[in-house]
Scaffold this motif. Structure first.
Motif, PDB file in Angstrom:
ATOM      1  N   THR A  13      36.956  54.202  39.884  1.00 51.20           N
ATOM      2  CA  THR A  13      35.745  54.565  40.615  1.00 51.20           C
ATOM      3  C   THR A  13      35.794  53.944  42.008  1.00 51.20           C
ATOM      4  N   ALA A  14      34.877  54.354  42.878  1.00 51.04           N
ATOM      5  CA  ALA A  14      34.835  53.785  44.225  1.00 51.04           C
ATOM      6  C   ALA A  14      34.620  52.275  44.179  1.00 51.04           C
ATOM      7  N   ASP A  15      33.737  51.818  43.309  1.00 51.69           N
ATOM      8  CA  ASP A  15      33.492  50.372  43.215  1.00 51.69           C
ATOM      9  C   ASP A  15      34.738  49.633  42.742  1.00 51.69           C
ATOM     10  N   GLY A  16      35.431  50.203  41.769  1.00 51.38           N
ATOM     11  CA  GLY A  16      36.640  49.560  41.271  1.00 51.38           C
ATOM     12  C   GLY A  16      37.720  49.482  42.323  1.00 51.38           C
ATOM     13  N   LEU A  17      37.882  50.553  43.094  1.00 51.62           N
ATOM     14  CA  LEU A  17      38.891  50.559  44.147  1.00 51.62           C
ATOM     15  C   LEU A  17      38.508  49.622  45.299  1.00 51.62           C
ATOM     16  N   ARG A  18      37.213  49.497  45.565  1.00 55.49           N
ATOM     17  CA  ARG A  18      36.787  48.534  46.597  1.00 55.49           C
ATOM     18  C   ARG A  18      37.131  47.108  46.169  1.00 55.49           C
ATOM     19  N   ASN A  19      36.966  46.814  44.897  1.00 60.47           N
ATOM     20  CA  ASN A  19      37.365  45.498  44.410  1.00 60.47           C
ATOM     21  C   ASN A  19      38.859  45.266  44.628  1.00 60.47           C
ATOM     22  N   ALA A  20      39.656  46.289  44.338  1.00 58.52           N
ATOM     23  CA  ALA A  20      41.098  46.169  44.539  1.00 58.52           C
ATOM     24  C   ALA A  20      41.430  45.965  46.010  1.00 58.52           C
ATOM     25  N   ALA A  21      40.714  46.667  46.893  1.00 55.50           N
ATOM     26  CA  ALA A  21      40.976  46.548  48.329  1.00 55.50           C
ATOM     27  C   ALA A  21      40.735  45.130  48.837  1.00 55.50           C
TER      28      ALA A  21
END
Length: 241
Positions: free
Chosen positions: A172-180
């Motif tokens: 999800t967008a939130d999950g990918l933001r965490n990865a970023a």
């Protein structure tokens, strides 16, 4: 004469029984190494083009890291060790100074430490490479301890076809933001997928990253006599919010 089939290892894990098998494939005329988790087929040494491209496509968009100092060279994180082709391709780039490989399954780490996989032998002893047993997705949800120039992920079949339900939130967008948050400001996130480019997931990447490319990676399939393809997504920078 080569054995037609040999089970090299079989061990229980929290996600099911995992096995490493070697068989002689008459169509390819070579030994093939395969991994299964329970009844689910995970990977094969017969098809490695996209696993290697996951590293090369991501690293190709990066400049070299600093020439001097403690942060000299590129720092790369690989999520999912598997048969080791992505990590092996990353280490072939002389700009890579440090490679962390996060693998959930202890048996998979053990295969490489025992050098059961000839194509990628040497990963466990390369001084630049650190093999870590951990949950990649848990790590991405936690506060960053290190920041990487590239994060290369090959764990699930696709963003929609995950090995465990707990992985789904990452895509999800939130999950990918965490990865970023685990990347340097110009760092690259790259993902292997077994399916063609998926517009819904591309839109999610575009929410999070400033740049995104979807690369179909085609390769010959000696079993079918035709061509198969995987996808490598490469994303970089932060999208304006």
């Amino acid at each position: 004469m080569a054995l037609r089939f040999e089970e090299l290892d079989f061990q229980p894990t929290p996600m099911g029984e995992i096995s490493l098998r070697r068989r002689y494939d008459p169509a390819a005329r070579q030994d093939v190494y395969e991994v299964r988790l329970g009844d689910e087929y995970l990977m094969s040494s017969l098809f490695t083009a996209a696993e290697r491209a996951l590293a090369t496509l991501a690293l190709d968009v990066l400049d070299a890291g600093p020439d001097t100092g403690p942060d000299a060279g590129l720092r790369v994180l690989v999520g999912g060790l598997g048969l080791g082709y992505t990590a092996h391709a990353a280490l072939a780039d002389p700009r890579v100074a440090a490679l962390d490989v996060v693998e959930y399954s202890a048996p998979v780490l053990d295969w490489h430490r025992r050098e059961l996989l000839p194509d990628t032998a040497g990963l466990a002893t390369d001084p630049r490479c650190r093999l870590v047993q951990d949950d990649f997705f848990r790590r991405m949800g936690a506060a960053p301890q290190d920041r990487y120039d590239a994060i290369l992920l090959d764990i699930d079949h696709t963003p929609d076809h995950v090995l465990h339900p707990s992985h789904a939130a990452f895509y999800t967008a939130d999950g990918l933001r965490n990865a970023a948050e685990h990347l340097t400001p110009d760092g690259v996130f790259a993902l292997w997928s077994d399916d063609p480019p998926e517009p819904v997931f591309e839109a999610t990447l575009d929410e999070v990253f400033a740049e995104r490319a979807s690369h179909p990676v085609r390769f010959g399939n000696p079993i079918t006599g035709g061509e198969s393809a995987n996808t490598v997504y490469v994303a970089r920078g932060r999208a304006a919010r």
